[in-house]
Design a protein around this motif. Sequence first.
Motif, mmCIF file in Angstrom:
data_model
loop_
_atom_site.group_PDB
_atom_site.id
_atom_site.type_symbol
_atom_site.label_atom_id
_atom_site.label_comp_id
_atom_site.label_asym_id
_atom_site.label_seq_id
_atom_site.Cartn_x
_atom_site.Cartn_y
_atom_site.Cartn_z
ATOM 1 N N ASP A 41 34.625 40.236 6.548
ATOM 2 C CA ASP A 41 35.028 41.308 5.641
ATOM 3 C C ASP A 41 33.918 41.592 4.620
ATOM 4 O O ASP A 41 33.364 40.658 4.032
ATOM 5 N N PRO A 42 33.577 42.870 4.407
ATOM 6 C CA PRO A 42 32.544 43.212 3.406
ATOM 7 C C PRO A 42 32.865 42.668 2.011
ATOM 8 O O PRO A 42 31.943 42.386 1.230
ATOM 9 N N LYS A 43 34.161 42.526 1.693
ATOM 10 C CA LYS A 43 34.535 41.988 0.376
ATOM 11 C C LYS A 43 34.079 40.534 0.229
ATOM 12 O O LYS A 43 33.732 40.099 -0.878
ATOM 13 N N TYR A 111 31.868 32.207 14.989
ATOM 14 C CA TYR A 111 30.727 32.680 14.194
ATOM 15 C C TYR A 111 31.128 32.851 12.732
ATOM 16 O O TYR A 111 30.394 32.428 11.829
ATOM 17 N N LYS A 112 32.294 33.477 12.504
ATOM 18 C CA LYS A 112 32.769 33.673 11.134
ATOM 19 C C LYS A 112 33.036 32.332 10.454
ATOM 20 O O LYS A 112 32.788 32.168 9.260
ATOM 21 N N PHE A 172 40.175 23.474 2.776
ATOM 22 C CA PHE A 172 38.758 23.779 2.893
ATOM 23 C C PHE A 172 38.285 23.683 4.341
ATOM 24 O O PHE A 172 37.274 24.273 4.709
ATOM 25 N N PHE A 173 39.018 22.934 5.168
ATOM 26 C CA PHE A 173 38.697 22.868 6.590
ATOM 27 C C PHE A 173 39.349 24.017 7.355
ATOM 28 O O PHE A 173 38.819 24.475 8.363
ATOM 29 N N PHE A 174 40.505 24.484 6.852
ATOM 30 C CA PHE A 174 41.211 25.561 7.543
ATOM 31 C C PHE A 174 40.732 26.949 7.111
ATOM 32 O O PHE A 174 40.713 27.873 7.924
ATOM 33 N N LEU A 175 40.341 27.103 5.842
ATOM 34 C CA LEU A 175 39.979 28.415 5.318
ATOM 35 C C LEU A 175 38.890 29.136 6.110
ATOM 36 O O LEU A 175 38.951 30.361 6.252
ATOM 37 N N PRO A 176 37.877 28.431 6.637
ATOM 38 C CA PRO A 176 36.884 29.159 7.444
ATOM 39 C C PRO A 176 37.475 29.870 8.653
ATOM 40 O O PRO A 176 36.865 30.793 9.191
ATOM 41 N N LEU A 177 38.675 29.460 9.083
ATOM 42 C CA LEU A 177 39.339 30.110 10.213
ATOM 43 C C LEU A 177 40.515 30.983 9.781
ATOM 44 O O LEU A 177 41.147 31.621 10.627
ATOM 45 N N ALA A 178 40.818 30.998 8.509
ATOM 46 C CA ALA A 178 41.995 31.723 8.026
ATOM 47 C C ALA A 178 41.839 33.228 8.266
ATOM 48 O O ALA A 178 40.766 33.791 8.039
ATOM 49 N N PRO A 179 42.924 33.898 8.716
ATOM 50 C CA PRO A 179 42.847 35.326 9.026
ATOM 51 C C PRO A 179 43.032 36.210 7.793
ATOM 52 O O PRO A 179 43.619 37.285 7.869
ATOM 53 N N THR A 181 41.182 37.592 3.879
ATOM 54 C CA THR A 181 39.927 37.755 3.151
ATOM 55 C C THR A 181 39.878 36.750 2.005
ATOM 56 O O THR A 181 40.787 36.704 1.177
ATOM 57 N N LEU A 182 38.846 35.942 1.973
ATOM 58 C CA LEU A 182 38.724 34.933 0.932
ATOM 59 C C LEU A 182 38.255 35.577 -0.366
ATOM 60 O O LEU A 182 37.440 36.493 -0.367
#
Length: 209
Positions: A41-43, A111-112, A172-179, A181-182
Amino acid sequence: MAIHPSSVSNSHFGHFLFWVLFLPLLSLILLPMVLPEQDIDPKEVQMVQAFNVDVGQLQEKTSNTFSSMFIATGFMGTTESFFAPKVSGPAGKVQGTFAAKWIRGVWLMVYKMIWRWNALLWIFVVPVIALCVPAVVDGLAVRAKKKYLFETSNAVFFYSSAHIATMALGLFFFLPLAPVTLSAIALFGIILAMAAAMWVTAANFQTGA
């Protein structure tokens, strides 16, 4: 053999496994089925830039890591060939079957995940250390004072806060895969919750004695 969180006797370790292993793996399998487009996401890019992170360097590091781990080894190409024939459309995107879109979504998600991991490490390692380490030290000092004064520690506070700390750490381990926008507010909120929970846990640490 895979370990299911419910099969672990220690509730805290089972909770940690759920966030670190079970939920990320489940997300990696299921999310691309409903959300095959897993672009950054650009945000989130704007958030990283707001912390004076060189986005170009971040992108290059992510691309190099992804390429060396999955493209150069042939692992990505092999999986895409297995799940669907190589039928390319505009911009080189794999077209056609549900399986083809799913496996491409999986790799976009990976990748994300690497991009987010690099971004989070650059931004939030120092705040986590700066807040959580003093919180644990102060909490242990409070516990030592309680022990010296023959005061009791609250077992309910200990188990509740320990699970909150485990969940915050596991996030912190799940957030990189969370659907989702952080955002900086959400991430710092998790850090503050983890620091507070670790303080309460340390202050009420149960030895079983």
